[in-house]
Scaffold this motif. Structure first.
Motif, PDB file in Angstrom:
ATOM      1  N   ALA A  58       7.119 -14.560  21.732  1.00  0.00           N
ATOM      2  CA  ALA A  58       6.065 -14.088  20.864  1.00  0.00           C
ATOM      3  C   ALA A  58       5.543 -15.445  20.251  1.00  0.00           C
ATOM      4  O   ALA A  58       4.326 -15.345  19.835  1.00  0.00           O
TER       5      ALA A  58
ATOM      6  N   ILE B 211       8.218  -7.573  21.517  1.00  0.00           N
ATOM      7  CA  ILE B 211       8.003  -7.872  20.146  1.00  0.00           C
ATOM      8  C   ILE B 211       6.539  -8.167  19.965  1.00  0.00           C
ATOM      9  O   ILE B 211       6.163  -7.866  18.717  1.00  0.00           O
TER      10      ILE B 211
ATOM     11  N   ILE C  76       4.617  -5.194  19.283  1.00  0.00           N
ATOM     12  CA  ILE C  76       4.883  -4.534  18.130  1.00  0.00           C
ATOM     13  C   ILE C  76       3.991  -5.275  16.992  1.00  0.00           C
ATOM     14  O   ILE C  76       3.430  -4.744  15.978  1.00  0.00           O
ATOM     15  N   LEU C  77       4.275  -6.796  16.879  1.00  0.00           N
ATOM     16  CA  LEU C  77       3.824  -7.469  15.764  1.00  0.00           C
ATOM     17  C   LEU C  77       2.278  -7.423  15.613  1.00  0.00           C
ATOM     18  O   LEU C  77       1.536  -7.322  14.697  1.00  0.00           O
ATOM     19  N   ARG C  78       1.691  -7.369  17.077  1.00  0.00           N
ATOM     20  CA  ARG C  78       0.112  -7.450  16.942  1.00  0.00           C
ATOM     21  C   ARG C  78      -0.487  -6.070  16.323  1.00  0.00           C
ATOM     22  O   ARG C  78      -1.419  -5.999  15.939  1.00  0.00           O
TER      23      ARG C  78
ATOM     24  N   VAL D 232       0.261  -6.307  12.219  1.00  0.00           N
ATOM     25  CA  VAL D 232      -0.645  -7.042  11.529  1.00  0.00           C
ATOM     26  C   VAL D 232      -1.818  -6.179  10.864  1.00  0.00           C
ATOM     27  O   VAL D 232      -2.350  -6.570   9.915  1.00  0.00           O
ATOM     28  N   LEU D 233      -2.191  -5.091  11.671  1.00  0.00           N
ATOM     29  CA  LEU D 233      -3.301  -4.333  11.194  1.00  0.00           C
ATOM     30  C   LEU D 233      -2.873  -3.247   9.963  1.00  0.00           C
ATOM     31  O   LEU D 233      -3.867  -2.313   9.753  1.00  0.00           O
TER      32      LEU D 233
END
Lengths: 564, 212
Positions: free
Chosen positions: B148, B156, B159-161, B164-165
């Motif tokens: 990532a 992962i 999930i992280l992108r 972030v929203l």
């Protein structure tokens, strides 16, 4: 009579002032008149017999001798310099055409890029650079920039419309995709953002579309083209801009190019004043804010003169991009040259050459060592606590600890770090110390839970051997726990080493350790290969030392168990 | 948390991302098996070759995966060629290569032990290598999430992108919990498979001992 010396002085002053003012009044003329005279003189020289065959010919005269001007333009910079077959278009290309038209000569375009534009000018293969070149103090020593500047760009942060980013305060701890060597990277780093580096700006829009990058930083002139696309403009917007840099045409820094530079200075003035640049910008759909402001400036009486381009009240200064060198930068360069001369290897040590890089490097080493020490201590602490809880006879203590261990074992290391950082940032405002603290806790929990499980298993075997009852055989529980720790020495040591090896991943949540520091340094300096080799050597050395220390610790634990 | 809305394609993307994690782990393990096998043979051979193999295994054990990943990313030129063929690895391949020091040293350690068992006349002891390799595979799946950091769209990263929203910590934690559930289920399934293999090998050993 006494008044006579004073009167004489006053008269002398008035006379001196009049003399000083008279030449200015007499020679001040419009840029149009000055340009017309310059062109007329150069044309006359060019038409004189044998002039055009002379070596070291004045470059403005040569333009008229050859009846052509050779602008160096880009071919793959959307809206500014592109080429499809034999058709060139873009703002820079049209400005070059307008210059040639004003001189009544033909433009002969030469392809340049960021790396070749200055060498091609130095080799006299182009007459003028018109290729999205920012004017900074470093480049002032290489080329002669034309004033006034013909455009201005700024670095903008672009991201999804739904993302609430309005300024630097919202950037801390986030990852921003940038291109290596971009002059504004150092400024982004100073606001605690993490960088993801790319070689070419062209990949950034795709990285945004594919959601590999949440935010990207690049010149507004670059993103102008993509914001024309409805799909891109609907999904992304400009968050904010910074690091304004004026763009300059440039000619060679030689005496023979002085008159050409002067002619271009005057043309640039006239083009701003008359809205020629503005019209070209509108036709090419590039931003016009700067050009509108400049048009107003160059219509002011004090600027609209033949001396306007040297008037500091009218022209913009170059961007000061020079980084302060370290006191030992010279010796570092000498060492680099010495190694390259003997090995042929391009050896570069950017972290020792400028003060910002040196500062990042020193802090990175200190933070890495703090992280390693912290991760080892936290692993040991959590191992003891979770080992003790999992060994407890009380259901309410034992099962939550076991459940927590399973959750920690099931979470990939990156996710655990991100969770720790998210919780830490909800409690404390973002800072480097908070990121380091969150990383220490996450690494300690991940490795400590595994080591704690090993202690609990050792405790279980000890109890089984001694008849399954706590404290049986006269051994107090704390003593039994100590023996369990000794028995699980190998497992504990292996997770301590794992914790030390895992510390570089803390850079993922913005902890400014050495990997993070060197990534920041290479974003605005050269020498990636040397830098990352040194990084690998540093971390392998740190882990080797930790392995040695852990070996000593294990021997002590095993010796303790044997004695018991 | 009341307003948590997970897009319909999130779970599809997450599963697609996890497939990438498995791909990375498989490549890293395959290369690790080849390299680790050679190192194990070298170490057991003794002498100068054995010393070199032992030193290499030690260095590979000490190399942090995350640093190796950035090292490879930055020292291999994007336009690297060999005999005119482009050999610059993709980001996915760089993550897999960065896991090779771990997988090769692990295979070398366990491979050497298995070879010793085999030479001592215990083929079943040597077969313990299989559950150990299975364990290594699932450790590699979890470790591949490091991708990532260099833009590899693995589980992962998906999930992280999405996280972030989300402005609220509660919503983010729910999303992270989903990630742990998906990765945890995979890991526990892997360990169950490993235990099944160990039990099967144990039964085989008992049956061999029962035969006079």
């Amino acid at each position: 009579m006494r008044a006579w010396p004073t009167l004489r002085l006053a008269l002398a002053g008035i006379l001196a002032g009049a003399v000083a003012t008279f030449p200015f009044v007499a020679t001040a003329e419009t840029p149009d008149a000055a340009l017309a005279k310059l062109i007329e003189d150069a044309r006359a020289e060019a038409s004189a017999p044998d002039t055009c065959a002379k070596p070291e010919l004045d470059r403005l005269v040569r333009v008229f001798c050859d009846n052509r001007i050779r602008p160096g333009v880009r071919e793959y910079y959307p809206l500014f310099g592109t080429r499809e077959g034999q058709t060139r278009s873009g703002y820079d290309v049209d400005v070059a055409r307008a210059l040639a038209r004003h001189l009544s000569v033909e433009p002969v375009f030469v392809r340049v890029n960021a790396a070749t534009r200055v060498p091609l000018l130095a080799d006299d293969r182009i007459d003028v650079i018109l290729a999205t070149m920012g004017h900074n103090t470093q480049r002032d020593g290489q080329v002669r920039f034309i004033r006034p500047h013909y455009y201005q760009s700024e670095t903008i942060i672009v991201g999804p419309r739904a993302l609430p980013v309005k300024g630097w305060a919202d950037i801390a701890g986030r990852t921003i995709c940038v291109t290596i060597g971009n002059g504004s990277n150092a400024q982004i780093v100073s606001h605690n953002a993490r960088l993801m580096l790319f070689d070419e700006a062209g990949v950034l829009p795709d990285q945004l579309r594919e959601e590999t990058c949440t935010l990207a930083a690049q010149d507004d002139s670059f993103f102008d083209y993509y914001f024309i696309e409805p799909d891109f403009a609907n999904r992304f917007d400009k968050k904010f801009g910074f690091a304004q840099v004026p763009w300059g045409m440039a000619v060679a820094r030689t005496a023979s190019a002085d008159r050409l530079a002067r002619a271009l200075d005057l043309m640039s003035q006239i083009f701003h004043r008359d809205g020629v640049f503005l019209g070209i910008a509108r036709a090419n759909r590039v931003g016009t804010g700067f050009l509108e402001r400049q048009r107003a400036v160059w219509n002011r009486p004090e600027c609209n003169t033949d001396a306007g381009s040297t008037n500091s009240a009218c022209v913009l200064p170059a961007l000061d991009a020079a980084l302060q060198p370290t006191p030992f930068a010279g010796r570092v360069t000498a060492i680099e040259d010495w190694i390259e001369a003997r090995t042929g290897v391009d050896f570069s040590l950017p972290m020792f050459k400028t003060m910002p890089a040196w500062s990042l490097f020193k802090d990175g080493i200190v933070n890495s060592l703090i992280l390693v020490a912290g991760a080892l201590a936290a692993t040991l602490l959590f191992a003891m606590v979770l080992g003790g809880l999992q060994s407890s006879r009380r259901f309410l203590l034992r099962w939550p600890a076991r459940a927590g261990t399973i959750v920690l074992q099931s979470s990939p290391v990156v996710l655990t770090l991100v969770i720790a950082a998210a919780v830490a940032q909800a409690i404390f405002p973002y800072s480097s110390a908070v990121a380091i603290g969150a990383a220490i806790v996450a690494l300690g929990l991940m490795n400590g839970s595994n080591a704690g499980q090993a202690i609990a298993e050792a405790m279980h075997t000890l109890r089984t051997e001694r008849g399954s009852v706590q404290g049986t055989g006269g051994i107090p529980t704390i003593d039994l726990f100590g023996r369990a720790v000794s028995r699980s020495a190998t497992q504990i040591v292996s997770f301590l080493i794992n914790a030390a090896k895992g510390t570089p991943i803390a850079s993922f949540i913005g902890a400014p350790e050495l990997l993070s520091a060197l990534t920041d340094i290479t974003s605005f300096a050269s020498g990636r290969a040397t830098t990352y080799t040194l990084l690998l050597v540093f971390y392998v050395a740190v882990v080797v030392v930790v392995v040695w220390l852990c070996g000593r610790f294990r021997s002590w634990l095993e010796h303790r168990q044997a004695a018991a | 948390m009341m307003g948590l809305h997970i897009p319909a394609d999130f779970f599809r993307d997450l599963l697609a991302g996890m497939v990438v994690n498995f791909e990375i782990a498989a490549v890293a393990l395959l290369i690790g098996l080849a390299l680790g096998g050679l190192l194990a043979l070298g170490r057991l051979g003794g002498g100068a070759v054995g010393a070199v193999a032992t030193t290499l295994i030690g260095l590979m054990r000490a190399a942090p995966t995350f640093v190796v990943m950035f090292f490879l990313l930055n020292i291999i030129p994007r336009d690297a060629t060999l005999f005119g063929i482009g050999v610059s690895p993709s980001p996915l391949m760089i993550v897999a290569l960065s896991l090779v020091p771990y997988s090769a040293s692990y295979v070398a350690d366990n491979g050497a032990e298995s070879l010793k068992q085999l030479r001592a006349g215990s083929p079943l002891g040597a077969l313990q290598f299989l559950p150990n390799v299975t364990r290594a595979f699932f450790v590699l799946v979890m470790s591949s999430s490091a991708g990532a950091a260099i833009g590899v769209t693995e589980g992962i990263a998906v999930i992280l992108r999405e996280a972030v929203l989300l402005p609220a910590l509660g919503d983010k934690l729910v999303l992270f919990a989903i990630g742990i559930l998906f990765f945890g289920a995979t890991l526990q399934a892997g360990f169950a498979l490993m235990r099944l293999l160990q039990r099967h090998l144990g039964r085989l050993a008992m049956r061999d001992q029962a035969i006079p």
